[in-house]
Design an enzyme around this catalytic site. Structure first.
Site, PDB file in Angstrom:
ATOM      1  N   ALA A  12       0.800  -1.240   0.000  1.00 18.69           N
ATOM      2  CA  ALA A  12       0.000   0.000   0.000  1.00 18.69           C
ATOM      3  C   ALA A  12       0.827   1.281   0.000  1.00 18.69           C
ATOM      4  CB  ALA A  12      -0.945  -0.010   1.204  1.00 18.69           C
ATOM      5  N   MET A  16       2.273   1.980  -6.868  1.00 19.36           N
ATOM      6  CA  MET A  16       1.003   1.398  -7.314  1.00 19.36           C
ATOM      7  C   MET A  16      -0.006   1.371  -6.170  1.00 19.36           C
ATOM      8  SD  MET A  16       0.775   0.715 -10.448  1.00 19.36           S
ATOM      9  CE  MET A  16      -0.693  -0.278 -10.289  1.00 19.36           C
ATOM     10  N   GLY A  92      -0.142  -8.112  -9.492  1.00 17.49           N
ATOM     11  CA  GLY A  92       0.646  -7.539 -10.584  1.00 17.49           C
ATOM     12  C   GLY A  92       2.118  -7.523 -10.245  1.00 17.49           C
ATOM     13  N   SER A 117       1.439  -9.400 -15.772  1.00 19.26           N
ATOM     14  CA  SER A 117       2.594  -8.509 -15.724  1.00 19.26           C
ATOM     15  C   SER A 117       2.188  -7.094 -16.106  1.00 19.26           C
ATOM     16  CB  SER A 117       3.672  -9.016 -16.673  1.00 19.26           C
ATOM     17  OG  SER A 117       3.111  -9.175 -17.960  1.00 19.26           O
ATOM     18  N   HIS A 148      12.126   1.527 -18.450  1.00 17.96           N
ATOM     19  CA  HIS A 148      11.447   1.838 -17.179  1.00 17.96           C
ATOM     20  C   HIS A 148      12.330   2.770 -16.342  1.00 17.96           C
ATOM     21  CE1 HIS A 148       8.943  -1.735 -18.061  1.00 17.96           C
ATOM     22  NE2 HIS A 148       8.048  -1.154 -17.268  1.00 17.96           N
ATOM     23  N   LYS A 152      13.246   0.459 -10.895  1.00 11.37           N
ATOM     24  CA  LYS A 152      12.723  -0.879 -11.191  1.00 11.37           C
ATOM     25  C   LYS A 152      13.812  -1.927 -11.009  1.00 11.37           C
ATOM     26  CE  LYS A 152       9.998  -3.566 -14.432  1.00 11.37           C
ATOM     27  NZ  LYS A 152       9.055  -4.049 -13.423  1.00 11.37           N
TER      28      LYS A 152
HETATM   29  P1  NAD Z   1       7.284   0.312  -5.131  1.00  8.62           P
HETATM   30  O1  NAD Z   1       8.703  -0.075  -4.869  1.00  8.62           O
HETATM   31  O2  NAD Z   1       6.911   1.734  -5.203  1.00  8.62           O
HETATM   32  O3  NAD Z   1       6.336  -0.385  -4.048  1.00  8.62           O
HETATM   33  C1  NAD Z   1       6.534  -1.688  -3.583  1.00  8.62           C
HETATM   34  C2  NAD Z   1       5.738  -1.826  -2.312  1.00  8.62           C
HETATM   35  O4  NAD Z   1       5.794  -3.187  -1.865  1.00  8.62           O
HETATM   36  C3  NAD Z   1       6.268  -0.952  -1.181  1.00  8.62           C
HETATM   37  O5  NAD Z   1       5.166  -0.305  -0.591  1.00  8.62           O
HETATM   38  C4  NAD Z   1       6.876  -1.975  -0.222  1.00  8.62           C
HETATM   39  O6  NAD Z   1       6.779  -1.539   1.131  1.00  8.62           O
HETATM   40  C5  NAD Z   1       5.953  -3.154  -0.460  1.00  8.62           C
HETATM   41  N1  NAD Z   1       6.556  -4.391   0.027  1.00  8.62           N
HETATM   42  C6  NAD Z   1       7.815  -4.835  -0.174  1.00  8.62           C
HETATM   43  N2  NAD Z   1       8.010  -5.982   0.496  1.00  8.62           N
HETATM   44  C7  NAD Z   1       6.852  -6.261   1.102  1.00  8.62           C
HETATM   45  C8  NAD Z   1       6.431  -7.293   1.968  1.00  8.62           C
HETATM   46  N3  NAD Z   1       7.282  -8.260   2.364  1.00  8.62           N
HETATM   47  N4  NAD Z   1       5.151  -7.293   2.397  1.00  8.62           N
HETATM   48  C9  NAD Z   1       4.291  -6.306   2.041  1.00  8.62           C
HETATM   49  N5  NAD Z   1       4.643  -5.276   1.250  1.00  8.62           N
HETATM   50  C10 NAD Z   1       5.908  -5.262   0.803  1.00  8.62           C
HETATM   51  O7  NAD Z   1       6.890  -0.452  -6.491  1.00  8.62           O
HETATM   52  P2  NAD Z   1       5.681  -0.143  -7.496  1.00  8.62           P
HETATM   53  O8  NAD Z   1       6.174   0.706  -8.605  1.00  8.62           O
HETATM   54  O9  NAD Z   1       4.458   0.255  -6.724  1.00  8.62           O
HETATM   55  O10 NAD Z   1       5.483  -1.611  -8.109  1.00  8.62           O
HETATM   56  C11 NAD Z   1       5.128  -2.701  -7.275  1.00  8.62           C
HETATM   57  C12 NAD Z   1       5.140  -3.980  -8.090  1.00  8.62           C
HETATM   58  O11 NAD Z   1       4.151  -3.913  -9.114  1.00  8.62           O
HETATM   59  C13 NAD Z   1       6.469  -4.266  -8.822  1.00  8.62           C
HETATM   60  O12 NAD Z   1       6.664  -5.665  -8.830  1.00  8.62           O
HETATM   61  C14 NAD Z   1       6.211  -3.756 -10.235  1.00  8.62           C
HETATM   62  O13 NAD Z   1       7.022  -4.369 -11.190  1.00  8.62           O
HETATM   63  C15 NAD Z   1       4.773  -4.152 -10.381  1.00  8.62           C
HETATM   64  N6  NAD Z   1       3.976  -3.418 -11.377  1.00  8.62           N
HETATM   65  C16 NAD Z   1       3.091  -4.161 -12.084  1.00  8.62           C
HETATM   66  C17 NAD Z   1       2.240  -3.551 -12.962  1.00  8.62           C
HETATM   67  C18 NAD Z   1       1.208  -4.389 -13.686  1.00  8.62           C
HETATM   68  O14 NAD Z   1       0.366  -3.855 -14.415  1.00  8.62           O
HETATM   69  N7  NAD Z   1       1.226  -5.713 -13.487  1.00  8.62           N
HETATM   70  C19 NAD Z   1       2.283  -2.159 -13.158  1.00  8.62           C
HETATM   71  C20 NAD Z   1       3.209  -1.417 -12.399  1.00  8.62           C
HETATM   72  C21 NAD Z   1       4.048  -2.062 -11.485  1.00  8.62           C
END
Ligand code: NAD
Length: 237
Positions: A12, A16, A92, A117, A148, A152
């Site tokens: 959260a 994302m 995701g 993905s 990206h 990332k």
């Molecule tokens: P981010 O680094 O901003 O956020 C990651 C979040 O995960 C952080 O809030 C972190 O505290 C949390 N987290 C990490 N370890 C955790 C754990 N053990 N338990 C609970 N929470 C934990 O990254 P982001 O840009 O928000 O992207 C998050 C993920 O979504 C990445 O894997 C990214 O590649 C993926 N993504 C997917 C899509 C899609 O459409 N599928 C789009 C964008 C990003």
């Protein structure tokens, strides 16, 4: 199932996660009942949404679906929680290990889930175009170039790999290139090159809301369905 979909947001505090919280707050047919962050949250309740640390996952209230955009480290306990609670999962998170992908596949016998993905509509269509081009252009070189932001962690991106699978399932031999630069949200070019001609299929993400909207759309539609692994395109209607 309650009238409004009860959602747990995992990851959260991330980019994302923040987009998901903002979009959910604007909608009346879903309610965030738990927002989970890696570390202990600075505030327990933010704008009516209860926050929990990942270590407190087992004590979150009842939810219909977990929406997960976190990191692979947090994935296993969330999948276990969804199975224990009989809740749906929309994930995701990219960079999952082979073992985590296998665990997802096994979990689909018990709960409805979708892992993608990329949750944008444009990429769902791009994937169909790639399948078609790969089939129609045997022997052409197929290269996927993705760009990206510098934060990332995984490369090639999960989306590039999914597009590559769509191409190779239709006969193409795929090569990948990755760029990490500035604050690029996500760009994917699938290039087919023959003798004297080149076809480029390009998708550019302008903001993260496209992924968050797609994931919330999938979350609303997956609740109450039979246990199975769904694709984004199965949940579009
Ligand atoms: P981010 O680094 O901003 O956020 C990651 C979040 O995960 C952080 O809030 C972190 O505290 C949390 N987290 C990490 N370890 C955790 C754990 N053990 N338990 C609970 N929470 C934990 O990254 P982001 O840009 O928000 O992207 C998050 C993920 O979504 C990445 O894997 C990214 O590649 C993926 N993504 C997917 C899509 C899609 O459409 N599928 C789009 C964008 C990003």
């Amino acid at each position: 199932m309650s009238e409004s979909t009860r959602i747990l947001i995992h990851g959260a505090s991330g980019r994302m996660g923040q987009a998901l919280l903002r979009l959910c707050a604007e909608q009346t047919d879903c309610q965030v009942v738990a927002a989970v962050t890696r570390k202990s949250p600075a505030q327990r309740v933010v704008e009516g949404v209860p926050f929990f640390a990942a270590s407190e996952l087992s004590s979150v209230p009842a939810f219909d679906v977990a929406v997960d955009f976190s990191l692979p480290e947090g994935f296993d306990p969330l999948l276990a929680l969804c199975m224990a609670r009989g809740a749906a999962l929309v994930s995701g998170t990219t960079g999952l290990s082979d073992a985590q992908r296998a665990a997802l596949e096994a979990a689909a016998a018990k709960i409805p889930l979708v892992w993608a993905s990329n949750f944008s509509l444009g990429v769902a269509i791009l994937s169909e175009l790639v399948e078609r081009a790969a089939k129609a252009l045997p022997g052409w070189d197929c290269d996927i170039v993705e760009a990206h932001h510098t934060q990332k962690k995984d490369a090639p991106s999960g989306t590039a790999l999914t597009l590559g699978e769509a191409a190779s399932a239709n006969g193409a031999k795929v090569a990948y290139a990755s760029l990490r630069a500035g604050d690029i949200i996500g760009e994917h070019t699938v290039q087919f090159t023959g003798l004297g001609e080149r076809l480029e299929l390009v998708h550019r993400a302008g903001n993260r809301d496209i992924f968050a909207r797609g994931a919330l759309h999938a979350a609303r539609r997956i609740v109450g369905r039979p246990a199975a692994a769904y694709r984004v395109r199965d949940l579009l209607d």
